[in-house]
Design an enzyme around this catalytic site. Structure first.
Site: not given
Ligand code: NAI
Length: 463
Positions: A182-184, A442, A43, A239, A186, A310
């Site tokens: 979905g506010a994740g 810097h 994926t 939803v 993705i 996963d």
């Protein structure tokens, strides 16, 4: 049926599986890897991390060219979007990388099988390919089959207008109105892409906050920035359905009027891919969330079967799967292997980027861990000013008594790259003082990390 024998069979060629296969080959095993897709990389490479990053980069450049160059004294007229070219470039990036994995397999002599793998008892795996079935006999089998999108009852995915991240990586035209469920990670990444390209984007989220699990101070700051960029958030909504109607879609949710839009992206999380693997023939039972239980060495309850990535517990991240893959095969061969779950960074590739590693402030509060906190804004950093990217800050959380760094949270330019220093610091058990006393070139964005470390002790210089 043809039968092949290998020391190790890895099921799945995503970042977890392919990396494990290569490492096992380096360690001297005769390794095979089976993948059902024609391209390697899983994926992440095919329809996840890589194509989304390609589009995030391109859309950010388009947006900058259209809106950001004037501040730098550059006048551009007639900036136009060539979406087919943008998508083509994305596809080329993917092809180059997936072919690269095939090259790595060749170089490391990893045998590749193309087809769907299914256990027929321990040590025996049947691979159904386009040209029939074959059998692999292996004393060790590593399951690295990844995850797929969690469906939502009532939301009828049609593989086109109502789709997942896969479809949202290839919309043939910029949607007028894209609704994201979905506010994740993705939702925010792909929402950013299409908003920059001109879409109206509405995000519907069940919780009363975005980016669940992320440090809440950062999440709040991020939501303010995304709202300024034009994303509309509708939080705390449930939803109940989405369907195609005419040449558009309708999304329904409790307590509000249905929303008419032209595309819907469902991104409410992912679930482990364990179906059709023949796990019943092993007598392997899953946990309550459908994941494969493993011990500290990634061994399942069945002899000769391991699992990583996963399909097991933990964050669903490519680099977590990679670490586990390497540690797993090192355990198999050498008896040693190591994954430090406290030092796995997580990055959201929006603009600005959001990155964190270690404990969030919310977690430390909940656990009653005494901590000191140092924050420093990019606004006060010379390089950020020169880049004209001053939104955001670095926050360092250190143990109040030992000064050991417990968590680092960044929202700001190149946060995803900057977090590497923090991950190394946590891995090495560094104190905030260690970071504060290390020389940072810097002018660089990394100086914000040094200043935040100084701020833990109340002695930031430029604030
Ligand atoms: P996610 O778990 O990040 O977010 C899903 C969101 O959907 C949560 O905020 C959740 O509360 C919400 N939600 C759940 N049910 C809902 C409902 N019925 N209605 C409205 N909102 C609902 O999942 P996402 O974004 O789908 O990502 C999947 C996985 O992929 C994650 O584990 C993530 O870590 C990984 N990923 C990582 C990326 C990165 O590291 N940059 C990029 C993309 C994905």
């Amino acid at each position: 049926m043809a039968e092949h024998k290998h020391d190790l069979l890895v099921i799945g060629a995503g970042p977890g599986g392919y990396v494990a296969a290569i490492r096992a080959a380096q360690l001297g095993l005769d390794v095979a890897c089976v993948e059902k897709e024609s391209a390697l990389g899983g994926t992440c490479l095919r329809v996840g991390c890589i194509p989304s990053k390609a589009l995030l980069e391109s859309s950010e450049r388009f947006h900058e060219a259209a809106h950001g160059f004037a501040t730098h004294g550059i006048k551009l007229a007639g900036v136009e979007l060539d979406l087919p070219a943008m998508l083509k470039r994305k596809d080329k990036v993917v092809t180059t990388l997936t072919r690269g994995v095939a090259g790595l397999f060749k170089k490391n002599k990893v045998t590749r099988y193309h087809g769907h793998a299914r256990f027929e008892g321990p040590g025996r795996v049947v691979i159904e390919g386009a040209e029939g079935a074959e059998v692999v006999i292996a004393k060790r089998v590593l399951i690295a089959t990844g995850s797929s999108v969690t469906p939502l009852p009532g939301v009828a995915l049609d593989g086109d207008r109502i789709g997942t991240s896969t479809e949202a990586l290839s919309y043939p035209e910029v949607p007028e109105h894209l609704v994201i469920i979905g506010a994740g990670v993705i939702g925010l990444e792909l929402g950013s892409v299409w908003a920059r390209l001109g879409a109206k984007v509405t995000v519907l989220e069940y919780l009363d906050r975005i980016m669940a699990g992320m440090d809440s101070e950062l999440a709040k700051a991020a939501q303010r920035v995304f709202a300024k960029q034009g994303l509309t958030f509708n939080l705390g909504v449930k939803v109940t359905g989405a369907r195609v109607e005419g040449d558009g879609c309708v999304v329904e949710y409790e307590g509000g009027e249905p929303i008419h839009c032209d595309r819907v992206l469902l991104a409410i999380g992912r679930r482990p891919n364990t179906e059709g693997l023949g796990l019943d023939t092993l007598g392997l039972t899953l946990d309550s969330r459908g994941r494969i239980p493993v011990d500290g060495h990634f061994k399942t309850t069945v002899d000769g079967v391991w699992a990583i990535g996963d399909v097991i517990a933990g964050p669903m991240l490519a680099h977590k799967a990679e670490e586990e893959g390497i540690a797993c095969v090192e355990h198999m061969v050498t008896g040693y292997g190591h994954v430090n779950y406290d030092a796995i960074p997580s990055v959201v590739y929006t603009h600005p980027e959001i990155a964190s590693v270690g404990r969030s402030e919310d977690e430390l509060k909940a656990e009653g861990v005494p901590y000191r906190k140092g924050s420093f804004p990019f606004m006060a950093n010379g390089r950020a000013k020169a880049l004209e990217q001053t939104d955001g800050m670095v926050k360092i959380l250190a143990h109040a008594e030992t000064d050991r760094v417990l968590g680092v949270h960044i929202i700001g330019p190149r946060a995803g790259d900057l977090i590497a220093e923090a991950a190394v610091a946590i891995e090495f058990g560094a104190s905030a003082e260690d970071i504060a006393r290390s020389s940072h070139a810097h002018p660089t964005l990394a100086e914000v990390i040094k200043e935040a470390a100084l701020a833990v002790d109340g002695r930031a210089i430029h604030l």
